[in-house]
Write an enzyme that holds these catalytic residues in place. Sequence first.
Site, short mmCIF file in Angstrom:
data_model
loop_
_atom_site.label_atom_id
_atom_site.label_comp_id
_atom_site.label_asym_id
_atom_site.label_seq_id
_atom_site.Cartn_x
_atom_site.Cartn_y
_atom_site.Cartn_z
N GLU A 167 0.79 -1.23 0.00
CA GLU A 167 0.00 0.00 0.00
C GLU A 167 0.83 1.29 0.00
O GLU A 167 0.84 2.04 0.99
CB GLU A 167 -0.96 0.02 1.20
N GLU A 356 -5.30 -8.65 0.85
CA GLU A 356 -5.96 -8.36 2.14
C GLU A 356 -7.44 -8.13 1.90
O GLU A 356 -7.83 -7.44 0.96
CB GLU A 356 -5.42 -7.08 2.79
C1 FCB Z 1 -4.37 -2.12 5.57
C2 FCB Z 1 -2.99 -2.47 6.07
C3 FCB Z 1 -2.97 -3.52 7.13
C4 FCB Z 1 -4.14 -3.43 8.08
C5 FCB Z 1 -5.43 -3.27 7.33
C6 FCB Z 1 -6.66 -3.19 8.21
O1 FCB Z 1 -4.37 -0.81 5.10
O2 FCB Z 1 -2.18 -2.90 5.02
O3 FCB Z 1 -1.73 -3.47 7.77
O4 FCB Z 1 -3.91 -2.45 9.00
O5 FCB Z 1 -5.39 -2.14 6.52
#
Ligand code: FCB
Length: 461
Positions: A167, A356
């Site tokens: 990110e 994620e």
């Molecule tokens: C993302 C991050 C991760 C976590 C999630 C909820 O932005 O990559 O580390 O905090 O959000």
Amino acid sequence: MTASKLTFPIGFEWGVATSAYQIEGGVLEDGRGESIWDHFSHTPGKIHENESGDIACDHYHRLDQDLDLLHNLGVTTYRFSIAWPRIFPAKGKVEERGINFYRRLIDGLHQRGITPTVTIYHWDLPQWLQDEGGWVNRETVDHFVEYARLLFQEFGSLVPRWITHNEPWCTAFLGYGLGVHAPGIKDWGAAARAAHHVLLSHGLVVKEFHRLDLKGEIGITLNLNHVEAASDSDPDRLAADLADEFSNRWFLDSIFKGRYPQLLKEGLFNPHLGNWDFVQSGDLEVISTPIDFLGINYYSRTVVRYKEDEPMHVERLTASLPTTEMGWEIYPHGLYLLLKRVREEYTGELPLFITENGAAFTDEVTENGAKGKSVVDTKRVEFLHDHFDAALRFIREGGPLRGYYVWSLMDNFEWAEGYSKRFGLVYVDYATQERILKNSAKFYQRVISQNGIEAVLEPHA
Ligand code: FCB
């Protein structure tokens, strides 16, 4: 009546994700240096209740137990990050004990039949680099390449999937623009520079990886948003374009098309920058070096409208759908729309991974006497079921989605939110460090073992 099954392709990869600073603790162990997150979290007023990752899930001391937890979940792959300040605690100094910790982790995964997926940078920049300007300083790029090269030499044959950055939007825009993440700088000129250097370091590391001719694959993880305009009016659509450039296209366009989009340059960055001389000739070619896959982190959507007195004239609407504890709207269909859009406009047949996806809810532990403890997190089960369903829809249309990493293996330090937000499949009792499988963990065990989901989620799953 049993509900019908929706199955994923054979070989689909099921994983969970974590990051070093959020789970490891042990910040003073084995010669680890300070990171910008240690520094930031120890600055009063920056983190919810001034919490820090000093102890977190104490994963550094509970490695074997947590490896068993992963095995128990049944995941086929595990995404974790390496803490740069454990490897380079000071300028020019390599710490063998840090390397050894990750060797134990990687070996432990292989012993349990789990494929390691390594994120090289998940936000914990060594503080000694921040003292020299951090990502605003172009020299940080060379240090990142040196760090990645060392990881490739140590673990190149053991790790089949590498993610350069997690990110970059957060690293640059939350860290240097909005200042709500480490290093806490509020300067959009600095944010544009930081974003550029992060992207440049990504491209150079991809080149280095391919130059070394390692067997694995390398890509990057972007947090992408499904952006919608509140109405079809021209001003609202313009606001949505700007929000899309901000949330998505600054990174998608540079990585896949070798250019930065225009609106954001003028609307956000130019008023804070003398010029763009930090973008040197050839940089965008490096940034757009072909990658082997794209990782996407998807959590929610954004709905915006035009408003005269808002910065950049973009107003983000308050949620109209049910939200998670983060206040993020729950919108599984947005995952489908986003994947489809990314494939059509940017990635074509390039393999994609959801690196994620998950949700924070207020979880409570129930004592069931002799039966032990449970956490009935029905909302998280529904959340995951519906997002898996959306991913499957994309796959059925031929979309090249190869795997899914749920955020997160266990509750952990949620950055500026401290320990107030629980994203885990596994509950962590921070007072005792006990790990308790939530119902969502049991649900995920079934999904993985059946390689699929029920068409309709059965009650109390
Ligand atoms: C993302 C991050 C991760 C976590 C999630 C909820 O932005 O990559 O580390 O905090 O959000």
